[in-house]
Scaffold this motif. Sequence first.
Motif, mmCIF file in Angstrom:
data_model
loop_
_atom_site.group_PDB
_atom_site.id
_atom_site.type_symbol
_atom_site.label_atom_id
_atom_site.label_comp_id
_atom_site.label_asym_id
_atom_site.label_seq_id
_atom_site.Cartn_x
_atom_site.Cartn_y
_atom_site.Cartn_z
ATOM 1 N N ASP A 177 0.818 -1.220 0.000
ATOM 2 C CA ASP A 177 0.000 0.000 0.000
ATOM 3 C C ASP A 177 0.851 1.269 0.000
ATOM 4 O OD1 ASP A 177 1.036 0.020 2.551
ATOM 5 O OD2 ASP A 177 -0.896 0.127 3.575
ATOM 6 N N THR A 178 2.135 1.155 -0.289
ATOM 7 C CA THR A 178 3.162 2.200 -0.347
ATOM 8 C C THR A 178 3.587 2.726 1.028
ATOM 9 O OG1 THR A 178 1.754 4.149 -0.675
ATOM 10 C CG2 THR A 178 2.421 2.930 -2.664
ATOM 11 N N THR A 179 3.007 2.192 2.090
ATOM 12 C CA THR A 179 3.461 2.538 3.431
ATOM 13 C C THR A 179 4.908 2.075 3.585
ATOM 14 O OG1 THR A 179 1.235 2.250 4.290
ATOM 15 C CG2 THR A 179 3.005 2.181 5.901
ATOM 16 N N ILE A 180 5.687 2.805 4.347
ATOM 17 C CA ILE A 180 7.087 2.447 4.599
ATOM 18 C C ILE A 180 7.184 1.777 5.963
ATOM 19 C CG2 ILE A 180 9.446 3.315 4.848
ATOM 20 C CD1 ILE A 180 8.135 3.641 2.016
ATOM 21 N N ALA A 181 7.843 0.631 6.015
ATOM 22 C CA ALA A 181 8.063 -0.077 7.274
ATOM 23 C C ALA A 181 9.554 -0.029 7.589
ATOM 24 C CB ALA A 181 7.594 -1.518 7.174
ATOM 25 N N ARG A 182 9.854 0.242 8.849
ATOM 26 C CA ARG A 182 11.247 0.213 9.306
ATOM 27 C C ARG A 182 11.360 -0.854 10.389
ATOM 28 N NH1 ARG A 182 14.508 4.806 12.630
ATOM 29 N NH2 ARG A 182 16.536 3.798 12.551
ATOM 30 N N PHE A 183 12.171 -1.852 10.121
ATOM 31 C CA PHE A 183 12.401 -2.943 11.070
ATOM 32 C C PHE A 183 13.812 -2.808 11.616
ATOM 33 C CE2 PHE A 183 14.141 -7.232 11.807
ATOM 34 C CZ PHE A 183 13.263 -7.668 12.790
ATOM 35 N N SER A 184 13.941 -2.893 12.934
ATOM 36 C CA SER A 184 15.269 -2.823 13.528
ATOM 37 C C SER A 184 15.410 -3.859 14.627
ATOM 38 C CB SER A 184 15.541 -1.425 14.089
ATOM 39 O OG SER A 184 14.642 -1.124 15.130
ATOM 40 N N ALA A 185 16.648 -4.318 14.799
ATOM 41 C CA ALA A 185 16.987 -5.273 15.847
ATOM 42 C C ALA A 185 18.105 -4.639 16.675
ATOM 43 C CB ALA A 185 17.446 -6.589 15.222
ATOM 44 N N ARG A 186 17.755 -4.179 17.876
ATOM 45 C CA ARG A 186 18.712 -3.494 18.736
ATOM 46 C C ARG A 186 18.533 -3.964 20.168
ATOM 47 N NH1 ARG A 186 19.840 -2.078 14.398
ATOM 48 N NH2 ARG A 186 20.446 -0.092 13.567
ATOM 49 N N GLY A 187 19.627 -4.077 20.886
ATOM 50 C CA GLY A 187 19.543 -4.489 22.285
ATOM 51 C C GLY A 187 18.849 -5.823 22.412
ATOM 52 N N THR A 188 17.736 -5.818 23.117
ATOM 53 C CA THR A 188 16.925 -7.038 23.223
ATOM 54 C C THR A 188 15.575 -6.856 22.537
ATOM 55 O OG1 THR A 188 16.026 -6.338 25.351
ATOM 56 C CG2 THR A 188 18.001 -7.705 25.411
ATOM 57 N N GLU A 209 2.205 3.263 13.180
ATOM 58 C CA GLU A 209 1.976 2.107 14.058
ATOM 59 C C GLU A 209 3.311 1.527 14.462
ATOM 60 O OE1 GLU A 209 -1.400 -0.693 13.279
ATOM 61 O OE2 GLU A 209 -1.064 0.065 11.246
ATOM 62 N N GLU A 210 3.281 0.766 15.540
ATOM 63 C CA GLU A 210 4.495 0.101 15.993
ATOM 64 C C GLU A 210 4.138 -1.259 16.584
ATOM 65 O OE1 GLU A 210 8.243 1.643 18.345
ATOM 66 O OE2 GLU A 210 6.583 1.338 19.741
ATOM 67 N N ARG A 211 4.949 -2.256 16.253
ATOM 68 C CA ARG A 211 4.844 -3.582 16.848
ATOM 69 C C ARG A 211 6.228 -3.939 17.367
ATOM 70 N NH1 ARG A 211 0.519 -2.182 16.308
ATOM 71 N NH2 ARG A 211 -1.278 -3.212 15.406
ATOM 72 N N VAL A 212 6.274 -4.576 18.534
ATOM 73 C CA VAL A 212 7.545 -4.862 19.190
ATOM 74 C C VAL A 212 7.553 -6.298 19.701
ATOM 75 C CG1 VAL A 212 9.022 -4.255 21.149
ATOM 76 C CG2 VAL A 212 7.852 -2.457 19.884
ATOM 77 N N ILE A 213 8.701 -6.936 19.580
ATOM 78 C CA ILE A 213 8.954 -8.202 20.266
ATOM 79 C C ILE A 213 9.998 -7.900 21.329
ATOM 80 C CG2 ILE A 213 9.886 -10.538 20.105
ATOM 81 C CD1 ILE A 213 8.877 -10.611 17.195
ATOM 82 N N ASP A 214 9.622 -8.080 22.566
ATOM 83 C CA ASP A 214 10.551 -7.893 23.675
ATOM 84 C C ASP A 214 11.330 -9.189 23.824
ATOM 85 O OD1 ASP A 214 11.829 -7.812 26.158
ATOM 86 O OD2 ASP A 214 10.257 -6.581 27.055
ATOM 87 N N ALA A 262 10.306 -12.778 25.462
ATOM 88 C CA ALA A 262 10.031 -13.863 24.517
ATOM 89 C C ALA A 262 11.138 -14.916 24.440
ATOM 90 C CB ALA A 262 9.782 -13.275 23.122
ATOM 91 N N HIS A 263 12.391 -14.481 24.608
ATOM 92 C CA HIS A 263 13.508 -15.400 24.379
ATOM 93 C C HIS A 263 14.504 -15.458 25.532
ATOM 94 C CE1 HIS A 263 12.103 -15.649 20.259
ATOM 95 N NE2 HIS A 263 12.154 -14.331 20.174
ATOM 96 N N GLY A 264 14.295 -14.673 26.566
ATOM 97 C CA GLY A 264 15.220 -14.670 27.690
ATOM 98 C C GLY A 264 16.511 -13.917 27.426
ATOM 99 N N TRP A 265 16.508 -13.041 26.402
ATOM 100 C CA TRP A 265 17.708 -12.271 26.091
ATOM 101 C C TRP A 265 18.010 -11.304 27.226
ATOM 102 C CZ3 TRP A 265 15.976 -10.759 20.485
ATOM 103 C CH2 TRP A 265 16.039 -11.896 19.668
ATOM 104 N N GLN A 266 19.283 -11.090 27.501
ATOM 105 C CA GLN A 266 19.686 -10.252 28.621
ATOM 106 C C GLN A 266 20.459 -8.992 28.237
ATOM 107 O OE1 GLN A 266 18.926 -10.891 31.972
ATOM 108 N NE2 GLN A 266 17.525 -12.327 30.986
ATOM 109 N N HIS A 267 21.112 -8.982 27.084
ATOM 110 C CA HIS A 267 22.020 -7.874 26.798
ATOM 111 C C HIS A 267 21.736 -7.235 25.432
ATOM 112 C CE1 HIS A 267 24.232 -8.940 30.378
ATOM 113 N NE2 HIS A 267 24.255 -10.193 29.954
ATOM 114 N N HIS A 268 22.340 -7.749 24.391
ATOM 115 C CA HIS A 268 22.211 -7.169 23.058
ATOM 116 C C HIS A 268 22.057 -8.255 21.985
ATOM 117 C CE1 HIS A 268 26.484 -7.710 24.030
ATOM 118 N NE2 HIS A 268 26.594 -8.124 22.781
#
Length: 135
Positions: A34-45, A90-95, A99-105
């Motif tokens: 639909d021409t919307t721009i999505a930005r996906f990032s993986a930072r920290g946890t 809009e924003e969607r997040v996976i903590d 979800a995975h027990g991540w502790q740092h980065h």
Amino acid sequence: MNLPALADLFASHGLRLLPGSYPVPVELLVQLPDTTIARFSARGTTLRLRTYSPDALTTITIPAECGCGDHHPQTGPARVTLSRYAVPLEERVIDGELAHGWQHHEAGLLRLADAVPHFFTLLDQLRARELVGVA
């Protein structure tokens, strides 16, 4: 997986990988059907998908190192990015900690191939909301 292979994968899903995407740490700019721009990032946890209006994209020119124009051109290459004034729709997040027990980065250490399934999970969450009707 590299960015050209990812671009092909996205194209098969009707998505367009935009310039300004990086495999390490993973940061993707994607144009949705639909021409919307999505930005996906993986930072920290955290794995984060934000959507923006199409006019949120801008191009910046990287100045030459010395800028004098004698040794190098005064302007450098152009880069596609989101405007500094862009506001997410809009924003969607996976903590990753929850979800995975991540502790740092750990999210920042994900390889592109390992991050892409998370992108599609978050994208499905966006689309699921769009399919909900109001009676």
